[in-house]
Design an enzyme around this catalytic site. Structure first.
Site, PDB file in Angstrom:
ATOM      1  CG  ASN A  32      -2.238   1.462   0.772  1.00 47.63           C
ATOM      2  OD1 ASN A  32      -2.240   1.771  -0.164  1.00 47.63           O
ATOM      3  ND2 ASN A  32      -2.189   1.496   2.093  1.00 47.63           N
ATOM      4  CG  HIS A  37       6.071   2.889   0.961  1.00 53.22           C
ATOM      5  ND1 HIS A  37       4.502   2.913   1.275  1.00 53.22           N
ATOM      6  CD2 HIS A  37       7.073   2.480   2.101  1.00 53.22           C
ATOM      7  CE1 HIS A  37       4.832   2.935   2.592  1.00 53.22           C
ATOM      8  NE2 HIS A  37       5.306   1.924   3.616  1.00 53.22           N
TER       9      HIS A  37
END
Length: 283
Positions: A32, A37
């Protein structure tokens, strides 16, 4: 970008890269993925020649009443984001691949001290699950370096101590929290917030900044400062779980005279629990 599902495939791909003299960087995730990230993956690409990312929603770190079953699985979108960010190898193991003998009999790793209190108190067993899966992943990948976001500050402290105490041959890098324009720390769980909750959420970082400014200005009555900050969170519609001033390495309670501090907060908006932190340097 190559995607593999087994430890055998993972190790073979990493071995090929290492045989070519490449430095291995690793970013473990639960998927997700968001811009935070992606920033970790891009930074790994700056520090290493071959970037490995794992996506594994680790059951061992979820409590019985937590969101394991509803945690978003968005593999196709994650693969696109990782390709753009410069990932070379994606590892997407199943639970059976990670825990072939089941989780009940799995050897678990407890990191004393830094894993206790804060999120460790609110989520019993969470950091044992984190330490165990990170240890397994580091042994599987055997990277030269691994990157983690500073948003999960206590987790980063746990991993640093784990690596130090077990003499694991890997460099650990903590990377700055990526934020939305209004200051909210990017998190996979932000998607749980409704419109009203999302509008209230930046109060966490705003409160941390105000508290940090008061400390930098010389305020030393930490209990009074924290009481004011908790009240500010409540007035903004949040339900504080904890709000603490700590020393950033050991995570012991901060005291006046400490030159390095970190303020850590966890608060609920509805059923969604958000965390954030702010480092305070008094030079």
């Amino acid at each position: 970008m190559n995607t593999v599902k087994t430890v055998r495939e993972l190790r073979a791909a990493v071995a090929r890269a290492r045989s070519e003299g490449k430095r291995i960087g690793f970013v473990p995730t639960m998927g997700n993925l968001h811009a935070g990230h992606a920033a970790l993956v891009k930074k790994a690409g700056e520090r290493a020649d071959f970037v490995v990312v794992s996506i594994f929603v680790n059951p061992l770190q979820f409590g019985p009443s937590e969101d394991l079953d509803t945690y978003p699985r968005t593999l196709a979108a994650d693969q696109e984001r990782l390709l753009e960010a410069g990932c070379h190898l994606l590892f997407t193991p199943t639970v059976e691949e990670m825990y072939p003998d089941g989780m009940d009999g799995q050897t678990r790793i407890h990191v004393p001290g830094v894993s206790e209190g804060l999120c460790g108190a609110s989520r019993p067993g969470h950091f044992e699950g984190v330490a165990t899966v990170v240890s397994k992943l580091l042994n599987m990948v055997q990277p030269d370096l691994a990157l983690f976001g500073e948003k999960d500050f206590q987790q980063l402290a746990v991993i640093r101590k784990l690596v130090r105490d077990l003499n694991l041959p890997v460099q650990i890098f903590g990377e700055p929290t990526v934020r939305a324009a209004d200051g909210l720390a990017l998190s996979s769980r932000n998607g749980y917030l409704d419109e009203q909750q999302r509008a209230a959420a930046p109060a966490i970082y705003r409160t941390l900044r105000q508290l940090g400014e008061r400390i930098r200005a010389g305020a030393e009555d930490f209990p009074a400062l924290l009481a004011d900050a908790r009240q500010a969170l409540e007035q903004a519609g949040l339900r504080p779980d904890y709000l603490e001033i700590r020393e950033p390495i050991s995570l012991r309670p901060g005291v006046p005279g400490d030159r390095q501090l970190v303020i850590l907060a966890a608060a609920y908006l509805g059923s969604t629990r958000l965390i954030d932190n702010l480092s305070v340097h008094l030079d």
